[in-house]
Every structure is written in structure tokens, then in C-alpha cells.
Scaffold this active site. Sequence first.
Site, PDB file in Angstrom:
ATOM      1  N   ARG A 166     104.818 -13.196   0.304  1.00 48.65           N
ATOM      2  CA  ARG A 166     105.464 -13.696   1.690  1.00 48.65           C
ATOM      3  C   ARG A 166     104.687 -12.660   2.714  1.00 48.65           C
ATOM      4  O   ARG A 166     104.502 -11.353   2.078  1.00 48.65           O
ATOM      5  CB  ARG A 166     106.477 -12.810   1.313  1.00 48.65           C
ATOM      6  N   ASP A 177     101.872  -1.856  16.228  1.00 50.07           N
ATOM      7  CA  ASP A 177     101.254  -2.607  16.151  1.00 50.07           C
ATOM      8  C   ASP A 177      99.852  -3.192  16.183  1.00 50.07           C
ATOM      9  O   ASP A 177      98.787  -3.360  16.638  1.00 50.07           O
ATOM     10  CB  ASP A 177     101.894  -3.867  16.977  1.00 50.07           C
ATOM     11  N   ASN A 181     118.368 -12.129   2.226  1.00 51.64           N
ATOM     12  CA  ASN A 181     117.464 -11.671   2.096  1.00 51.64           C
ATOM     13  C   ASN A 181     117.180 -10.383   2.033  1.00 51.64           C
ATOM     14  O   ASN A 181     118.826  -9.664   2.164  1.00 51.64           O
ATOM     15  CB  ASN A 181     116.346 -12.281   2.857  1.00 51.64           C
ATOM     16  N   ARG A 207     104.225 -10.577  20.048  1.00 48.55           N
ATOM     17  CA  ARG A 207     103.294 -10.791  19.499  1.00 48.55           C
ATOM     18  C   ARG A 207     102.340  -9.549  19.310  1.00 48.55           C
ATOM     19  O   ARG A 207     102.063  -9.182  18.515  1.00 48.55           O
ATOM     20  CB  ARG A 207     102.969 -11.537  18.950  1.00 48.55           C
ATOM     21  N   GLU A 254     107.795 -15.187   6.884  1.00 49.00           N
ATOM     22  CA  GLU A 254     108.777 -14.495   7.637  1.00 49.00           C
ATOM     23  C   GLU A 254     109.020 -15.034   8.972  1.00 49.00           C
ATOM     24  O   GLU A 254     108.292 -14.128   9.846  1.00 49.00           O
ATOM     25  CB  GLU A 254     109.250 -13.229   7.071  1.00 49.00           C
ATOM     26  N   ASP A 263     105.251 -11.030   5.803  1.00 52.48           N
ATOM     27  CA  ASP A 263     106.163  -9.635   6.226  1.00 52.48           C
ATOM     28  C   ASP A 263     105.855  -9.801   7.885  1.00 52.48           C
ATOM     29  O   ASP A 263     104.267  -9.654   8.467  1.00 52.48           O
ATOM     30  CB  ASP A 263     106.332  -8.319   6.020  1.00 52.48           C
ATOM     31  N   ARG A 322     114.513 -19.879  -3.589  1.00 55.10           N
ATOM     32  CA  ARG A 322     113.673 -18.168  -3.562  1.00 55.10           C
ATOM     33  C   ARG A 322     115.693 -17.542  -3.998  1.00 55.10           C
ATOM     34  O   ARG A 322     116.855 -17.542  -3.232  1.00 55.10           O
ATOM     35  CB  ARG A 322     113.644 -17.537  -2.962  1.00 55.10           C
TER      36      ARG A 322
END
EC number: 3.2.1.1
Length: 485
Positions: free
Chosen positions: A201, A173, A303, A164, A240, A203, A339
Site C-alpha cells: 500500500r 517532502d 480505514n 506534489r 492512496e 501511502d 479490504r
Amino acid sequence: MFLTSVLILCSLAALSLGQKNNNFAPGRNTIVHLFEWHWDDIANECENFLGPKGFAGVQISPPAENTVIGDRPWWERYQPISYALNTRSGDESALASMIRRCNNAGVRIYVDAVFNHMSATSGIGTGGSSCDVEPSASPAVPYGSGDFHGRCTSNNYQDPNNIRNCWLSGLPDLDQSKDYVRDKILEYLNHLVDLGVAGFRVDAAKHMWPADLQVIYGRVKDLNTDHGFSQGSRPFFYQEVIDLGGEGVSKNEYTGFGTVLEFKYGTELGNAFQGNNALHNLENWGPAWGLLEGTDAVVFIDNHDNQRTGSGAILTYKNPRPYKMAIGFMLAHPYGTTRIMSSFSFDYNDQGPPTQGPGFNSVRNLHQWVGGANTGWRQILRVMVGFRNAVDGTSISNWWSDGNQQIAFGRGDKGFVAFTLAGDINGNLQTSLPAGSYCDIVSGKLENGSCTGKTVNVDGNGQAYITLSSGEDDGFLAIHVGAKV
């Protein structure tokens, strides 16, 4: 003090629950991802096909300005350079027009929102802005080096801090704990809400801290009532978070304030419909397989990423029969928010969208698009989207299998489906349908009171005589009360 605390907690709970509401118009249940489509083309598709055929929503490609990269790969859309709404899909005016036209057709718009990072490529953007990766500067936002996490490589998936706080694939980032960064992200998301979108959505949500996302989502505006949304409606967030197990970040960390894209779903169904796991095992399909609760999950077979880079378990348009069967099962089964994918054919992983002419503002080449102009795909997608709408509100009933690769099940007294991967089905199966003759919507359609494909007869006891050959192109049949002859 106690009462105040309780009221605050109740308010936060209501806010989080609202962010799991997909905001579909009544009687509609499925999102289609129109990957890399132009805004004008999406508007036309909403009015001429998606709206009339009962589709609920469209996921669009990232609308924020991105860096122009070399041969124009598909992934340049995931390298934002600013939050200006100017891409090869069209400018802000075209985007706003499309959103309004789709809402008027009963089709909601969901934005693929990229705010984990900025572009890893220095240069000029689709709207003329610039960036320089070395000092981590995006002057068009503006972001400076202090708005990003320090440079490190995201490469240890057992370590949540590495996942993260480091740079994914070299992408600078953003630090979403900073108020300034949050404010710039919120300006972008709130502007899209003003234009009439129904949700996002998110990402690379896996690469952002859940606590930061919860704050950001909670500060996004309620949906715009000028576009038909009820007062106080919250944006729908689906995140996601790739979690196939065994890593330091769990999808369950993100379900308290939004839904999550359930990647395990497509992997397991891909294995099943390629014959690697017997179909009869799908009887308890859902959380018993390690999936999220259905109310927390947005589900899909493939996807835009794993079409190109996924494992052998991932089915795509390049595996037509099992792919169509897996889509059919997904749309027939009540689990999750569904989806489906409308992409373009490609010969190599980085290949960008097709066009006719020298620039990306030219008309797209319809013959290279899959699930859009391709009528065979339109047939399967249309009829099974219609099936899902017809059986809405019912649960699984009358499960049957041969103990191996043939299965069938009902959706209460509204519908019934059967699948075979091996061997033919010829015989009576129990349904809960009213007596009558039904048109198999997979092999044909109801036209002027007659069926152009197979007809399935159901007797007064709910017994249906099913004939389904393992050699048939689609591998399944579907009947419902809206297609009674």
C-alpha cells in the site's frame, strides 16, 4: 527499430499489468488491515484464524523505524526516521518470521510503505536513530537537505505542483525524481520483497508524481519464489489517492501502473447504509457511480485515517449495524479487491494502540481490539469472507428491490444475499441456486449438518422464501452452496 520499440512497449505493459495482480493464493479474495498489531500476533492470527478461514492477505502497519512521539499516537508510524525494520510492532527478525509463517498459512503480506516524506519531528526513533527536521536531515538513511523539495505548505488542492512538491502537514517532502532518493526507496522495498511480502500500500501516492512512481515500481524486484510466488510475479501496488472529485489530482493518473484505493466507495456506501440514499439505487453499483473500473480498485468501508477524521458519511465500528451491513454488501458484491479493517477502540483521534503494561513491547489488551479477538466481529468478517470465496467467478444475478430500502441479489448459482434498512422481508425471491435447504451464515452456522440460525429453502424453480426483519441486529442474510444443510 520498430520491432524493438514494440517489444519494449509490450514489456512495459506486461510489467504494469502484473503490478495489478494481487498475488492471492487460489480461492482467497480479501485483505484485512491488522492496524498496529504486533508481528508475533499477526503470525498467530494467520495460522489460527485467517489462514483456516480463507483470508487472502494482511496489510501491516509501516515497518520502518519511526520517531518516538510524546504519548505515542498512532500516526507516529507515518513519520519514518530511517528504513530500518524496527518499530513497536517488532524488529526485523520478528517481521521476517511473521511473513514466512503467514505465507505458509496461505495468507499474503502487504506493507504500508511510507516514502513520500520523512518525519516532521526531530528526535530519536524506535530503533535508536535520530533526525533533525530543520536542515531536513535523516542521517540514518542517509538523506540530506538536497534530497527534499524546498519547504512550502501543501494547501492548494487545485494545483498539482503544490500537492506534489510541497510539505504535507509539515512532513519533509522527498524528491522522488532524484536517482539517489529512488535508490534508497528501492533498497527498502526490495529488502521487503526479499523477506517475502506480496505487495505494497503506497501511502500518500497522491502527493508524488505518477511518472516517478512508475519508474520506482518498475525497478522493484519480482517476488521471492522461496515464499511460494510464481517465477516473474510482480509486487501488487495499491496507492492512496484520495479523490472525491473536484481537485487538481485525479485517481485515473495512477491506474496505468498499479491499482488505487477507491475512497469514493466507502463514502457512497456509508451514505446508503445510513439511509441517506435508497438501497435500491445500488443496482448499478460500480463505475456508473464515478468509481474506477473494478480491476483498478481496492475498496473498503473505512480505514485508519477516516475512522478518526472522516465525514459523517464514513461508517466505523462505532455504528455497528449499518457498518456490518455495508461490509456485508462489499464482500457480497463482485466489484474491486476488498479490504476490511481490524483496528482498536479509541476515545480520541490521536490515541495509540492499547497494551497491558508500561511499554509497547507488552502484550496487547485484546478487549480493546475491534475485528480481531472480538468474536462478534470475527463472525461477520469470517462468514462473509467465506461467502466471497464461495461465489468467486460469478456475477450479479436476480437483482430485486422494493423500490426503497430493501434489496437482494444473487451471485450466479453460488450464493444469494438480502438486506433491509426499513420494513420486513417476508416472501419468495428468485435465485439461481440449486434446490435445497441453506443455512443463513449471518444468523448462524452449519454445524454437524444442522444450521444454528435461519434455514432458507429453495424450490426447484430457484424460488427462496426469505424472512428478514428490520429489527435484526445484522440487517442482512446470506446463503451459498458451501452452507447447504
